[in-house]
Write an enzyme that holds these catalytic residues in place. Structure first.
Site, PDB file in Angstrom:
ATOM      1  CB  SER A   1       8.929  11.802  15.407  1.00 16.89           C
ATOM      2  OG  SER A   1       8.801  13.117  14.883  1.00 16.89           O
ATOM      3  CG  ASP A   2       6.269  15.017  20.702  1.00 12.02           C
ATOM      4  OD1 ASP A   2       5.756  15.916  20.005  1.00 12.02           O
ATOM      5  OD2 ASP A   2       6.056  14.919  21.929  1.00 12.02           O
ATOM      6  CE1 TYR A   3       6.375  21.885  16.596  1.00 17.69           C
ATOM      7  CE2 TYR A   3       8.753  22.033  16.793  1.00 17.69           C
ATOM      8  CZ  TYR A   3       7.540  22.564  16.377  1.00 17.69           C
ATOM      9  OH  TYR A   3       7.511  23.779  15.745  1.00 17.69           O
ATOM     10  CB  THR A   4      12.522  18.536  16.660  1.00 19.27           C
ATOM     11  OG1 THR A   4      12.270  18.998  18.002  1.00 19.27           O
ATOM     12  CG2 THR A   4      12.113  19.618  15.681  1.00 19.27           C
TER      13      THR A   4
END
Ligand code: BGC
Length: 761
Positions: free
Chosen positions: A286-289
Site C-alpha cells: 500500500s502507500d503510506y497508510t
C-alpha cells in the site's frame, strides 16, 4: 464461440501450470515457501504483511510505527523503511533473524527517487535527457549506493503520467507521455534490478502509484480521479505495465480512487488488471497508510477497509497496521479466508526468497561497502553529466549563450547560492550540504578568467506563511533580514557593473513534491519584481529557472535574452549548470511536459484530440474550441528544447506506401547540424491515425533517437514502425491497429511538420 473461448482458456491455464511445474527455480522457491508457511501461525503470517517505519526518514503521513523492536521480535514485521546504514540495518535484521520464533528476515526499503547519496536531477529532469541508457545507469548507481547502506527495496519508479503541473509530484515522474513514460519506467526498473535480484548491489523496484495518481482533479494532491477506461488504457496505464513487463518485483497502490473505489481496495485494479491481465507475480504494497485512508474515503471502518484491501490483492500494509490489528478478527468472523492471508504472505516471502535473504539475511549489511560504493568520484561525475543533460534551453536570442569565460558576470537571484535547494524534492537519503551551488559551479568552471559578482536580489518568496509551509523538512525559503528593497538595490548595483546578468530564479525544492500543489505556478512576486528590474537595465539577461514543475513564465521569457530550464539538478547541479552556460556541454534536453501559458489552460498536453470544432490557425474564432483570453498553444510544447547549434530536417521518406498488419515500414529522415557547434538532437517521430473508430489524437510519440552530429554533418535517421505502434485500446479493451491511412511526422519537437502518409492494409 463461447465454447471455443472456454477451450482456449483451459489450454492457456494448462500451459501456465505446465510452465510453473517445469521451472525448477520456481519449483524450489514454492517448496521452500510452502515449508516455511507450514510452520507459521496465523499471527506470524499476518506479521509478514506489516511494513513499519520507526521514523528515521521523511514522514509523509501523520502516523509513525511504535514499539517496532517488540513487534520485530514477535514476528509482526515483514519489512521496514527509514533505517539506513549497514550497522543499523544489521542490528534491526538481527532482531528478526535471531530473536523472532522463525527468524524470517525483513525487507529494508526506502524512497530512492533520484539517486541515493549521489543525488541526480529530479526524475522530470532526468526524463528530459531522453537518454534511456543514462537513466538506467543512474538507477544502477542508486542501487549500488543504497544496497551498500543496507537498503535493497526501492519505492521507485513513479510511473504516473502527469498533465497538470499544479500537481507537485509531477517532479517525481517522466512527464505527460505514455510512450516516453514507459521507456523511462522500464529503464529505471532495469537499472535498479539489473535482471538479477540476488546480487548484493541490485535492489527490488516498486512501480508506483498504481494507478492514475497523476490525474488528481485540479492537481490537488490525493484528490479524486475519475476517467474513462479508454483514457486509462491508452494514456495512463502503459508506464505501469511497462515497468511490470520489465520485471518490477513490487507495485505500490495509490492514494486516489479509481472508478469510485480507492486503489488500495480496488480488486479490479490490483487483481483483475494487474495480475490476471498483466501477469504480475510480485507483491503489492500500500502507500503510506492508504489502507486506513479508505475510512476517510467512505469505505467503512478499519476492519472493513483492511479486509477490502486484502481481498483486493494488496499484500503489505504500509505503516497503518490495519492488517496487523484486524485481519485475524476478520478471519474468525468469516469476512476473509485463510487463503487470502496465505496468498499475501506467500508473495511477501517469495520477494524475500528472490532477494536471497533466506540464503543470507545479512548480505546487504557489509560495513566496508559505504566507503567503497557511496558518493565515489565516478558517481559524482555521472551526476554532473546527467544534470547537464537534463537541462532544457528554451530561448537563446542572438546566441547570447554560451557565455564567454571572461568579463564581468552578475550572478543574481535567490537560487544562485542556495545549497538547501539544489537536490530537489524527495531526496531523503541525499545530503544538501554536499551539493554544489551555482555560485560555486561558476567559480569552478569560469572563476579563473571571469569576474563573477553575486547578489541574492530577492527572497524566493516574501511571504512568511508560505515559507512555513515549505520549510517542513528544514529551511528552503529563507527570508533575508534585509528588506526586499535593500536586496534589489544590491543586485542592481552588481548588475550595473556587469557585461551580462545571469538570474537564477524559480522554486524552493519543497514547492514541488508530495503535498505541494500550487494553484499559481508562476514565479513568486518577489522574484518577478527582481527580473523586471534586471530587464530594465538593458544588459544581456540570462534567466535560469530552477523548478520541479513546468511553470507559467511567459513574462520572464519575454524579459530574457536566453532562458534555461534547470529543474532541481542534484548534488552536482552548480557545476553542471556552469558546464552548460559556458558551453562545455551543449544542451540537448527536451521537455517531457508541456509548459502552459497560464493555469487556465491546464490540463495541457500535446496529444490532444481534434474535437468537432477545431480552431484553424491561432486566432480566436467564435464557436470554435478556443479561449477568449489566451491562444490554444502552450508556452513551450512537449519535446521542445534548443541547442547552441541548429538542426535541419529534410527528405522524409518511407520504404513503402503500404504496410501489412504483420509488416514493418521504415521511415527515414536526413538531419543536418547547420550551426556552429557540435551537438546532440533528439529526433522525434509522431504518428497520426487519420480515421479510426475511436477519436484519434492529433499525434502520438512513437519513436525517438538521440543523435550526435558534428557541425556541418548530415546523417540519416531511421525508424521502424510496426502495427503495434499504430494500435490502441478499443472500448472493449482489445488492442489492435485499424487499417487505413496514417501520417508520420518527424522533427525536433511535438510540432514536427515534416510528414509522410502511409496505409495500413
Ligand atoms: C508516498 C510514496 C512513498 C511513501 C513512503 C508516500 O507518502 O506517496 O511515494 O513511497 O510515502 O515514503
Amino acid at each position: 464461440m463461447k465454447k471455443l473461448g472456454i477451450i482456449l482458456l483451459a489450454i492457456a491455464l494448462l500451459a501456465g501450470c505446465r510452465k510453473e511445474n517445469t521451472d525448477p527455480a520456481k519449483k524450489e522457491m514454492d517448496k521452500f515457501v510452502s515449508e516455511m508457511m507450514s510452520k507459521m501461525t496465523i499471527q506470524e503470517k499476518i506479521g509478514q504483511l506489516n511494513l513499519v517505519t520507526p521514523g528515521g526518514g521523511i514522514l509523509t503521513g501523520s502516523v509513525v510505527s511504535t514499539d517496532v523492536e517488540a513487534k520485530i521480535k514477535n514476528g509482526q514485521v515483514g519489512g521496514i523503511f527509514g533505517v539506513y546504514g549497514p550497522e543499523k540495518t544489521l542490528q534491526a535484521q538481527k532482531l528478526a533473524v535471531e530473536e523472532s520464533r522463525l527468524g524470517i528476515p525483513m525487507l529494508f526499503g526506502s524512497d530512492v527517487i533520484h539517486g541515493y547519496k549521489t543525488t541526480f536531477p529530479l526524475p522530470i529532469g532526468l526524463s528530459c535527457s531522453w537518454d534511456m541508457e543514462l537513466i538506467k545507469e543512474t538507477a544502477r548507481v542508486a542501487a549500488r549506493e543504497a544496497t551498500a547502506d543496507g537498503i535493497f527495496w526501492n519505492f521507485s519508479p513513479m510511473a504516473d503520467i502527469a498533465r497538470d503541473p499544479r500537481w507537485g509530484r509531477i517532479a517525481e515522474g517522466a512527464g505527460e507521455d505514455p510512450y516516453l513514460g514507459s521507456m523511462v519506467a522500464q529503464a529505471m526498473v532495469k537499472g535498479y534490478q539489473q535482471d538479477d535480484l540476488s546480487r548484493n548491489n541490485t535492489m527490488m523496484s516498486t512501480v508506483k502509484h498504481m494507478a492514475l495518481y497523476g490525474a488528481s482533479e485540479a492537481g490537488r494532491d490525493y484528490n479524486t480521479v475519475d476517467m474513462s477506461h479508454l483514457r486509462m488504457f491508452n494514456d495512463y496505464l502503459p508506464p505501469y505495465k511497462a515497468a511490470v513487463d520489465a520485471g518490477a518485483g513490487c507495485v505500490m497502490s495509490s492514494f486516489n480512487d479509481v472508478d469510485g473505489v480507492p486503489a488500495s481496495g480496488n480488486r479490479w485494479l490490483l487483481t483483475d488488471l494487474l495480475r490476471t491481465r498483466w501477469g504480475f507475480d510480485g507483491f503489492v504494497v500500500s502507500d503510506y497508510t492508504s489502507v486506513n485512508e479508505m475510512i476517510a474515503h467512505g469505505m467503512g471502518d478499519l476492519q472493513q477497509v483492511s479486509a477490502l484491501a486484502l481481498k483486493a490483492g494488496l499484500d503489505m500494509d504500509m505503516v497503518g497496521e490495519g492488517f496487523l490489528t484486524t485481519l485475524e478478527k476478520s478471519l474468525n468472523e468469516g469476512k476473509i479466508n485463510q487463503e487470502d492471508i496465505d496468498l499475501a504472505c506467500r508473495r511477501v516471502l517469495e520477494a524475500k526468497y528472490k532477494l536471497g535473504l533466506f540464503e543470507d539475511p545479512y548480505r546487504y549489511f557489509d560495513a566496508s561497502r559505504p566507503e567503497k560504493d557511496i558518493l565515489i568520484d565516478e558517481h559524482r561525475s555521472l551526476a554532473r553529466e546527467t544534470a547537464a543533460r537534463s537541462m532544457v534551453l528554451l530561448k537563446n536570442e542572438n546566441q547570447l549563450l554560451p557565455l564567454k569565460k571572461s568579463g564581468t558576470i552578475a550572478l543574481v537571484g535567490p537560487l544562485a547560492d542556495s545549497r538547501n535547494n539544489m537536490l530537489g524534492t524527495w531526496a531523503p537519503t541525499g545530503d544538501h550540504n554536499l551539493a554544489v551551488t551555482v555560485l560555486e559551479g561558476f567559480k569552478n568552471v569560469a572563476g579563473n578568467t571571469a569576474n563573477i559578482q553575486y547578489a541574492k536580489g530577492a527572497n524566493i518568496c516574501d511571504d512568511p506563511e508560505m515559507a512555513k509551509k515549505v520549510n517542513v523538512f528544514g529551511p528552503k525559503i529563507e527570508i533575508d533580514k534585509r528588506s526586499p528593497e535593500a536586496m534589489l538595490k544590491e543586485a542592481l548595483a552588481v548588475a550595473g557593473k556587469a557585461d551580462v546578468i545571469v538570474a537564477v530564479v524559480g522554486e524552493a525544492s519543497e514547492m514541488t513534491g508530495e503535498s505541494a500543489t500550487r494553484s499559481d505556478i508562476s514565479l513568486p512576486m518577489s522574484q518577478k519584481k527582481l527580473v523586471r528590474e534586471l530587464a530594465k537595465t538593458g544588459k544581456p539577461l540570462v534567466i535560469v529557472n530552477m523548478s520541479g514543475r513546468p511553470m507559467t513564465i511567459g513574462e520572464e521569457v519575454n524579459h530574457a535574452d536566453a532562458l534555461l530550464q534547470m529543474w532541481h539538478a542534484g548534488v552536482e547541479a552548480g557545476n553542471a549548470l556552469a558546464d552548460v552556460l559556458f558551453g562545455d556541454y551543449n544542451p540537448s534536453g527536451k521537455l517531457t511536459a508541456t509548459f502552459p501559458q497560464n493555469v487556465g489552460q491546464i490540463p495541457i498536453y500535446y496529444s490532444i484530440r481534434n474535437t468537432g470544432r477545431p480552431q484553424e490557425g491561432s486566432n480566436f474564432e467564435k464557436f470554435k474550441s478556443n479561449y477568449l483570453d489566451v491562444t490554444n498553444s502552450p508556452l513551450f510544447p512537449f519535446g521542445y528544447g534548443l541547442s547552441y547549434t541548429s538542426f535541419q530536417y529534410a527528405n522524409i521518406s518511407t520504404d513503402k506506401n503500404e504496410m501489412a498488419q504483420d509488416g514493418t515500414i521504415h521511415v527515414s529522415v536526413e538531419v543536418t547540424n547547420t550551426g556552429n557547434f557540435d551537438g546532440e538532437e533528439v529526433v522525434q517521430l509522431y504518428i497520426r491515425d487519420m480515421v479510426a473508430s475511436v477519436t484519434p489524437p492529433l499525434r502520438l510519440l512513437k519513436g525517438f533517437k538521440k543523435i550526435f552530429l558534428k557541425k556541418g554533418e548530415t546523417t540519416t535517421v531511421e525508424f521502424a514502425i510496426t502495427a503495434n505502434d499504430l494500435a490502441f485500446y478499443h472500448p472493449d479493451l482489445s488492442f489492435y491497429a485499424e487499417p487505413g491511412d496514417f501520417t508520420v511526422f518527424v522533427g525536433g519537437d511535438s510540432n514536427a511538420s515534416l510528414s509522410k502518409v502511409f496505409t495500413l492494409k
